[in-house]
Design a protein around this motif. Sequence first.
Motif, PDB file in Angstrom:
ATOM      1  N   UNK A 167      14.296 -43.114  18.643  1.00 47.65           N
ATOM      2  CA  UNK A 167      12.868 -43.313  18.944  1.00 47.65           C
ATOM      3  C   UNK A 167      12.671 -43.862  20.344  1.00 47.65           C
ATOM      4  N   UNK A 168      11.544 -43.542  20.959  1.00 46.11           N
ATOM      5  CA  UNK A 168      11.220 -44.007  22.301  1.00 46.11           C
ATOM      6  C   UNK A 168       9.864 -44.707  22.265  1.00 46.11           C
ATOM      7  N   UNK A 169       9.805 -45.896  22.824  1.00 47.89           N
ATOM      8  CA  UNK A 169       8.614 -46.725  22.748  1.00 47.89           C
ATOM      9  C   UNK A 169       7.509 -46.155  23.625  1.00 47.89           C
ATOM     10  N   UNK A 170       6.304 -45.944  23.063  1.00 55.20           N
ATOM     11  CA  UNK A 170       5.189 -45.441  23.873  1.00 55.20           C
ATOM     12  C   UNK A 170       4.605 -46.542  24.746  1.00 55.20           C
ATOM     13  N   UNK A 171       3.868 -46.158  25.762  1.00 56.24           N
ATOM     14  CA  UNK A 171       3.339 -47.124  26.717  1.00 56.24           C
ATOM     15  C   UNK A 171       2.321 -48.065  26.094  1.00 56.24           C
ATOM     16  N   UNK A 172       1.621 -47.638  25.051  1.00 54.29           N
ATOM     17  CA  UNK A 172       0.611 -48.519  24.471  1.00 54.29           C
ATOM     18  C   UNK A 172       1.201 -49.595  23.563  1.00 54.29           C
ATOM     19  N   UNK A 173       2.526 -49.590  23.385  1.00 58.94           N
ATOM     20  CA  UNK A 173       3.188 -50.654  22.637  1.00 58.94           C
ATOM     21  C   UNK A 173       3.624 -51.737  23.621  1.00 58.94           C
ATOM     22  N   UNK A 231      -6.860 -53.119  17.913  1.00 59.08           N
ATOM     23  CA  UNK A 231      -5.803 -53.029  18.925  1.00 59.08           C
ATOM     24  C   UNK A 231      -5.686 -54.352  19.687  1.00 59.08           C
ATOM     25  N   UNK A 232      -6.814 -54.919  20.059  1.00 59.24           N
ATOM     26  CA  UNK A 232      -6.767 -56.176  20.824  1.00 59.24           C
ATOM     27  C   UNK A 232      -6.264 -57.339  19.965  1.00 59.24           C
ATOM     28  N   UNK A 233      -6.384 -57.226  18.648  1.00 61.18           N
ATOM     29  CA  UNK A 233      -5.956 -58.320  17.779  1.00 61.18           C
ATOM     30  C   UNK A 233      -4.468 -58.266  17.448  1.00 61.18           C
ATOM     31  N   UNK A 234      -3.866 -57.106  17.577  1.00 62.08           N
ATOM     32  CA  UNK A 234      -2.443 -56.976  17.237  1.00 62.08           C
ATOM     33  C   UNK A 234      -1.602 -57.226  18.474  1.00 62.08           C
ATOM     34  N   UNK A 235      -0.662 -58.173  18.418  1.00 63.77           N
ATOM     35  CA  UNK A 235       0.063 -58.590  19.620  1.00 63.77           C
ATOM     36  C   UNK A 235       0.998 -57.540  20.193  1.00 63.77           C
ATOM     37  N   UNK A 236       1.317 -56.507  19.413  1.00 60.56           N
ATOM     38  CA  UNK A 236       2.263 -55.498  19.903  1.00 60.56           C
ATOM     39  C   UNK A 236       1.562 -54.256  20.439  1.00 60.56           C
ATOM     40  N   UNK A 237       0.225 -54.272  20.544  1.00 60.65           N
ATOM     41  CA  UNK A 237      -0.511 -53.126  21.093  1.00 60.65           C
ATOM     42  C   UNK A 237      -1.272 -53.531  22.345  1.00 60.65           C
ATOM     43  N   UNK A 238      -1.420 -52.575  23.260  1.00 62.81           N
ATOM     44  CA  UNK A 238      -2.116 -52.798  24.529  1.00 62.81           C
ATOM     45  C   UNK A 238      -3.304 -51.846  24.592  1.00 62.81           C
ATOM     46  N   UNK A 239      -4.518 -52.397  24.612  1.00 60.98           N
ATOM     47  CA  UNK A 239      -5.733 -51.586  24.602  1.00 60.98           C
ATOM     48  C   UNK A 239      -5.843 -50.687  25.827  1.00 60.98           C
ATOM     49  N   UNK A 240      -5.636 -51.235  27.003  1.00 59.41           N
ATOM     50  CA  UNK A 240      -5.777 -50.437  28.226  1.00 59.41           C
ATOM     51  C   UNK A 240      -4.777 -49.289  28.247  1.00 59.41           C
ATOM     52  N   UNK A 241      -3.544 -49.554  27.792  1.00 62.51           N
ATOM     53  CA  UNK A 241      -2.535 -48.495  27.778  1.00 62.51           C
ATOM     54  C   UNK A 241      -2.873 -47.427  26.742  1.00 62.51           C
ATOM     55  N   UNK A 295       5.662 -54.835  23.530  1.00 54.61           N
ATOM     56  CA  UNK A 295       6.597 -55.598  22.715  1.00 54.61           C
ATOM     57  C   UNK A 295       7.942 -55.678  23.424  1.00 54.61           C
ATOM     58  N   UNK A 296       8.654 -56.782  23.170  1.00 56.18           N
ATOM     59  CA  UNK A 296      10.001 -56.941  23.711  1.00 56.18           C
ATOM     60  C   UNK A 296      11.049 -56.227  22.865  1.00 56.18           C
ATOM     61  N   UNK A 297      10.641 -55.636  21.770  1.00 54.08           N
ATOM     62  CA  UNK A 297      11.580 -54.929  20.892  1.00 54.08           C
ATOM     63  C   UNK A 297      12.226 -53.778  21.645  1.00 54.08           C
ATOM     64  N   UNK A 298      13.547 -53.723  21.596  1.00 51.46           N
ATOM     65  CA  UNK A 298      14.299 -52.621  22.196  1.00 51.46           C
ATOM     66  C   UNK A 298      14.756 -51.699  21.078  1.00 51.46           C
ATOM     67  N   UNK A 299      14.225 -50.499  21.049  1.00 49.97           N
ATOM     68  CA  UNK A 299      14.482 -49.606  19.926  1.00 49.97           C
ATOM     69  C   UNK A 299      15.942 -49.185  19.789  1.00 49.97           C
TER      70      UNK A 299
END
Length: 604
Positions: free
Chosen positions: A379-385, A554-564, A387-391
């Motif tokens: 899996x590859x992390x999308x830009x709107x995520x 989206x703004x409430x979840x810490x692993x999502x970025x609204x602008x992205x 998070x420091x998680x490394x898949x």
Amino acid sequence: MAETLAWTGEEDESRYEDSSLRLHGFTHPSRNDQAPGRAPERDALVWVWGNVVGYRRNGSYRPRRPEDRPPSTYCARRYADDGLDFVRRLNGDFVGVVYDRERSRVSVFTDRLGTWPLYFTETDDDTVVFSAHVQSLAEYPSISPAFDEEYVVQHLSWRGGPYGVKTPLQGIETFPPGTVTTYDLEGGSVSRETYWRPKFSDSGTFDSYSAYVDAFVDRFQASVAERTRDRSKRYGILLSGGSDARLILGALDDDVDVTAYHMADWMSKEARTAERIAMKKDVPFRFLRRDPGYLGRVLERSPKMWNFQQLFNQAWAEGFIDDIRSEVDVLLTGHFADTMFKGTFVPTRYVGLGPLGPHDTRVELPINSIEEFDREFGPRKPEFVDSDVELPDVLARNIRWIGDHVESYGIEFDSFRDFVLGRLHVPATTDPFFRQSLRENLELQMPIYDDRLLDLWMATPTAYKLRRNVINSAVKAIDPELADIPHAATGVPVRCSYPVHRIGDLPMNALRLASPFEAIPAEHVGHHPWGNHPELIRKGSYVKDALYDAEDVIRSLPFLDWDAAVDCYEDHLAGEDNAKLLYRLVTFLEAPLTRRIATADDQP
């Protein structure tokens, strides 16, 4: 919890309660009585959901007869005779519960592939709670749902996941496929027996390809016959212009009452081919035309069903399902025959051909390590995520050697190759929402999910999967007239060899470009039945509306970025293909449980 499970309001209910077990189930009315089967010799009750079509004992196989219904009663008799060992002898796709009151134990059993997922968790007071809908678990009073950041990031990634028994929710898993999980109600212990796992072999046990096709045809025809024995039921079939569904149509007995359904945006080459197939078999043909607002209605209709495994558009028939349900009792589909027997998920080698791009050599690519697997399928992390998680690290922690076995997200395989070839079928995570959305509405029968065919799938030489077309060959053997009709994708009769079909793709595409008869009427449609989703997103507003309506989530979840997330959508409008990422994101956002977690008081 139970209130969330009924979808149509027409389901039959089953209720049971005592001091140790509370169970509430819903099934489609055509499945007959859903009261528990009773095994008085053992003071036991058995519940089964799904399709049980036969039983193996002492080296012989006996189909379940019409008088052997309902399945719960049938399985209770098998439990009385054989104990829990009866599960490994069942043929079909199902999930079930055995409550042995004499032994004070509850056992949950799954079919080989886990095609009927059952989600479970354990509360602080040692209560085990399980449900066919993962979102319904959140309704249990002592469960406080939360996302597991590693797994939710993987779920939102390009290739999705997590695999195996894991879910994006903390502490919630599925019962593994091919297992019996037993809870000792007095001692509090839990035991799990895995009675089946896939073992792929290229041993060449068939004298010839024709002998292999004969074996496939015999097993497939038996599977279809056993799933259509009840002549009092009205059958429907999802018919494409390809081979999988026409194989079922060719295998049906002439006295089966069946209607063919084809869904598309217009009367395309695929639709016309499907109609021709139905006419050849003198079967009523129903063309279900999708309008531009179809997917938006599906997105609005189905969020409560989602189990955080799928994309909303996989509920392909949801917008027509009320009509289908009013006309038929049972729906047949040939889906997943291609992913098993045509080698869809067998990794292959590619060679570069300069300006022509990469070319699939149809030669298996060996994958023997986590690193190689991650490079090909990770899996590859999308830009709107955000998070420091490394898949790659998540993958490495969840796919590992344990002794001489490979464990992938809680599922054991005997070898790395078994894992690579079986990863998307064990458990059955290929388009799970397709199955689920249909099962919520009517009885679904998938003849490919038959143990005799699964045995053959594992014994199929890889060369047959990659350089033959087993399904086309079976159509030719079962019904030569259907094999004379061209495949919609290639324009070549199904009876022709695999190389001819591969070559046929080229002139067919050229014909569509040059012929006014083959030209598409709009950019958002195509000749395949699923539509042009990148263009549909650009043309319609259903993705944009869902995205902007969920801005607070989206703004409430810490692993999502609204602008992205907005950038991802805008980039798609500008020409990039972010359709799958956007579908995955809006599916996740529209789930009621996502909003509940996002707005919880203790949400960080």
